[in-house]
Write an enzyme that holds these catalytic residues in place. Structure first.
Site, PDB file in Angstrom:
ATOM      1  N   SER A  41       0.824  -1.221   0.000  1.00 16.98           N
ATOM      2  CA  SER A  41       0.000   0.000   0.000  1.00 16.98           C
ATOM      3  C   SER A  41       0.857   1.269   0.000  1.00 16.98           C
ATOM      4  CB  SER A  41      -1.039   0.021   1.117  1.00 16.98           C
ATOM      5  OG  SER A  41      -0.511  -0.441   2.290  1.00 16.98           O
ATOM      6  N   GLY A  78       3.428  -0.090   7.866  1.00 13.18           N
ATOM      7  CA  GLY A  78       4.276   1.098   7.711  1.00 13.18           C
ATOM      8  C   GLY A  78       4.549   1.547   6.278  1.00 13.18           C
ATOM      9  N   ASP A 106      -1.259   2.962  15.642  1.00 12.20           N
ATOM     10  CA  ASP A 106      -1.844   1.662  15.294  1.00 12.20           C
ATOM     11  C   ASP A 106      -1.551   0.696  16.431  1.00 12.20           C
ATOM     12  OD1 ASP A 106      -2.519  -0.847  13.936  1.00 12.20           O
ATOM     13  OD2 ASP A 106      -2.367   0.305  12.077  1.00 12.20           O
ATOM     14  N   ASP A 158      -5.907   4.294  19.817  1.00 12.75           N
ATOM     15  CA  ASP A 158      -7.001   4.326  18.847  1.00 12.75           C
ATOM     16  C   ASP A 158      -6.904   5.607  17.996  1.00 12.75           C
ATOM     17  OD1 ASP A 158      -9.387   4.478  17.502  1.00 12.75           O
ATOM     18  OD2 ASP A 158     -10.637   4.002  19.230  1.00 12.75           O
ATOM     19  N   LYS A 188     -13.057   3.962   2.118  1.00 12.74           N
ATOM     20  CA  LYS A 188     -13.342   2.604   1.622  1.00 12.74           C
ATOM     21  C   LYS A 188     -14.834   2.556   1.302  1.00 12.74           C
ATOM     22  CE  LYS A 188      -9.273   1.514   3.596  1.00 12.74           C
ATOM     23  NZ  LYS A 188      -8.028   1.242   2.926  1.00 12.74           N
TER      24      LYS A 188
HETATM   25  N1  SAM Z   1      -1.185   2.238   5.453  1.00 12.76           N
HETATM   26  C1  SAM Z   1      -0.693   0.972   5.974  1.00 12.76           C
HETATM   27  C2  SAM Z   1       0.547   0.593   5.189  1.00 12.76           C
HETATM   28  O1  SAM Z   1       0.822   1.239   4.174  1.00 12.76           O
HETATM   29  O2  SAM Z   1       1.266  -0.322   5.613  1.00 12.76           O
HETATM   30  C3  SAM Z   1      -1.738  -0.100   5.906  1.00 12.76           C
HETATM   31  C4  SAM Z   1      -2.889   0.182   6.798  1.00 12.76           C
HETATM   32  S1  SAM Z   1      -4.018  -1.139   6.949  1.00 12.76           S
HETATM   33  C5  SAM Z   1      -4.934  -1.019   5.476  1.00 12.76           C
HETATM   34  C6  SAM Z   1      -5.146  -0.516   8.107  1.00 12.76           C
HETATM   35  C7  SAM Z   1      -4.571  -0.376   9.501  1.00 12.76           C
HETATM   36  O3  SAM Z   1      -5.471   0.396  10.264  1.00 12.76           O
HETATM   37  C8  SAM Z   1      -4.412  -1.709  10.245  1.00 12.76           C
HETATM   38  O4  SAM Z   1      -3.061  -1.895  10.603  1.00 12.76           O
HETATM   39  C9  SAM Z   1      -5.290  -1.544  11.483  1.00 12.76           C
HETATM   40  O5  SAM Z   1      -4.695  -2.095  12.659  1.00 12.76           O
HETATM   41  C10 SAM Z   1      -5.398  -0.036  11.591  1.00 12.76           C
HETATM   42  N2  SAM Z   1      -6.598   0.440  12.306  1.00 12.76           N
HETATM   43  C11 SAM Z   1      -7.894   0.156  12.060  1.00 12.76           C
HETATM   44  N3  SAM Z   1      -8.673   0.800  12.944  1.00 12.76           N
HETATM   45  C12 SAM Z   1      -7.858   1.528  13.729  1.00 12.76           C
HETATM   46  C13 SAM Z   1      -8.062   2.421  14.810  1.00 12.76           C
HETATM   47  N4  SAM Z   1      -9.291   2.696  15.254  1.00 12.76           N
HETATM   48  N5  SAM Z   1      -6.991   3.019  15.372  1.00 12.76           N
HETATM   49  C14 SAM Z   1      -5.742   2.766  14.924  1.00 12.76           C
HETATM   50  N6  SAM Z   1      -5.474   1.919  13.907  1.00 12.76           N
HETATM   51  C15 SAM Z   1      -6.529   1.313  13.331  1.00 12.76           C
END
Ligand code: SAM
Length: 353
Positions: A187, A222, A239, A259, A304
């Site tokens: 990503s 990351g 995260d 969060d 999304k």
């Molecule tokens: N952008 C990241 C990368 O390039 O590696 C990928 C992100 S992944 C699609 C979505 C992330 O959002 C997950 O690691 C998940 O743990 C985190 N996530 C979802 N809800 C969250 C929240 N309420 N607070 C913090 N992190 C959250």
């Protein structure tokens, strides 16, 4: 036939068509969209070619969210002889307003159409030569026009042109980005494409440089943080999951297991980026809060989209942001796009004035 040919992500033809229908109605230009599910393109048919030209001139391509690339259709030929495709293509292009500076041979972004890429490659040089001989292509000194030939099959193609400055820079609207081996997730390419799509070169230099600060909400493992640290920004990564060592080892990242919806920065940052998988309207609300409170100046976030009513959901999120920021007296500019590296989501850039 006349109209506009619009490339989109296969499966998003309905959204691309609805958006074009809306935009043309706002400009008082009639037409209708023809869209086949999963074809990867939409044709917006206008009653005369002048209407398509007006739409292309008056509508900024950057405003279109679901279209990756577009061009004015001069002809659709579904009887191209396999022994000589060049003559009918040149004939169709004789209606050009003047010589063009560039030529793109394209296909929709589907598996079947990709099999035509060999044909496109083999045709490119001889077609360019024929067009140059007829003064339809002039690589130097010609106005900012690109010819587009989009093959649907070995014998069928849409033929037309676009102003290069008002279309995507890449053939089919697909930037060819290489996955950087040190980046922890694919990503990462999404954020790289977003920087390329939403910022010009000067803005990339001015808005992303050493010493600037960023918060990455939903950062793990990351990939997005990696794009920021490679530009030497300090990043707070939010995260509960684990961050990759390659990112943490840069010394530019603070990882907080909290969060993303509750986190508030101790001091304002330049950027907030957000890739959390959540309901789009919750993300829009969160972004509005960050901007209202002055926690960041620039943001890039993903929405999304749900399976149904995706176009409406996008409009609802942008309306929420607009209402909140206007009522707080905050000026801003916003751009949204379904990037090539996006799947069911769209990516939004917002900058506070
Ligand atoms: N952008 C990241 C990368 O390039 O590696 C990928 C992100 S992944 C699609 C979505 C992330 O959002 C997950 O690691 C998940 O743990 C985190 N996530 C979802 N809800 C969250 C929240 N309420 N607070 C913090 N992190 C959250």
């Amino acid at each position: 036939m006349s109209g506009l040919f619009l490339f989109c992500r296969p499966g998003f033809e309905g959204e691309c068509a609805a958006e074009m229908q809306d935009k043309s109605a706002q400009l008082g230009i009639s037409g209708y969209a023809k869209a086949k599910p999963d074809s990867g393109y939409v044709v917006f048919v206008t009653y005369q070619v002048e209407d398509a030209v007006t739409l292309h001139e008056r509508l900024a391509f950057a405003q279109l969210v679901f279209s990756r690339q577009w061009f004015i259709v001069l002809a659709m030929r579904n009887d191209l002889p396999v022994t000589d495709r060049i003559t009918p293509i040149c004939e169709a292009l004789s209606a050009l307003p003047g010589p063009a500076a560039d030529l793109l041979l394209e296909t929709p972004d589907t598996n079947e159409a990709k099999e035509l890429s060999g044909l496109c490659r083999s045709l490119e040089r001889p077609l360019a030569r024929a067009l140059e001989q007829q003064n339809l292509l002039q690589r130097q000194g010609a106005p900012d026009i690109t010819l587009h030939i989009c093959f649907l099959s070995a014998t069928a193609a849409y033929i037309g042109y676009a102003r290069s400055a008002n279309s995507a820079r890449w053939a089919m609207g697909i930037p060819r980005l290489k996955f950087p081996p040190q980046a922890p997730s694919r990503s990462t390419l999404k954020l790289e494409e977003a920087f390329l799509c939403f910022l010009d070169e000067t803005e990339r230099e001015e808005l992303l440089h050493t010493g600037m600060t960023a918060v990455d909400l939903g950062a793990c493992p990351g990939g997005w943080t990696w794009q920021l640290v490679r530009r030497h920004l300090y990043v707070t990564a939010i995260d509960n999951g684990p961050m990759a060592d390659s990112v943490m080892d840069t010394g530019l990242v603070t990882h907080l297991r909290v969060d993303g919806f509750r986190y508030a920065p101790e001091a304002p940052v330049d950027w907030m980026v957000c890739d959390m998988v959540e309901q789009p309207i919750r993300i829009a609300d969160l972004v509005a809060r960050w901007i209202e409170r002055g926690w960041c100046r620039y943001t890039i976030f993903n929405l999304k989209l749900p399976m149904k009513k995706r176009y409406l959901e996008y409009q609802r999120c942008l309306a929420l942001l607009d209402e909140r920021l206007r009522s707080a007296g905050i000026g801003y500019r916003v751009r949204a796009k379904q990037l090539y590296h996006d799947r069911e989501e769209i990516t939004v850039f917002l900058a506070r004035d």
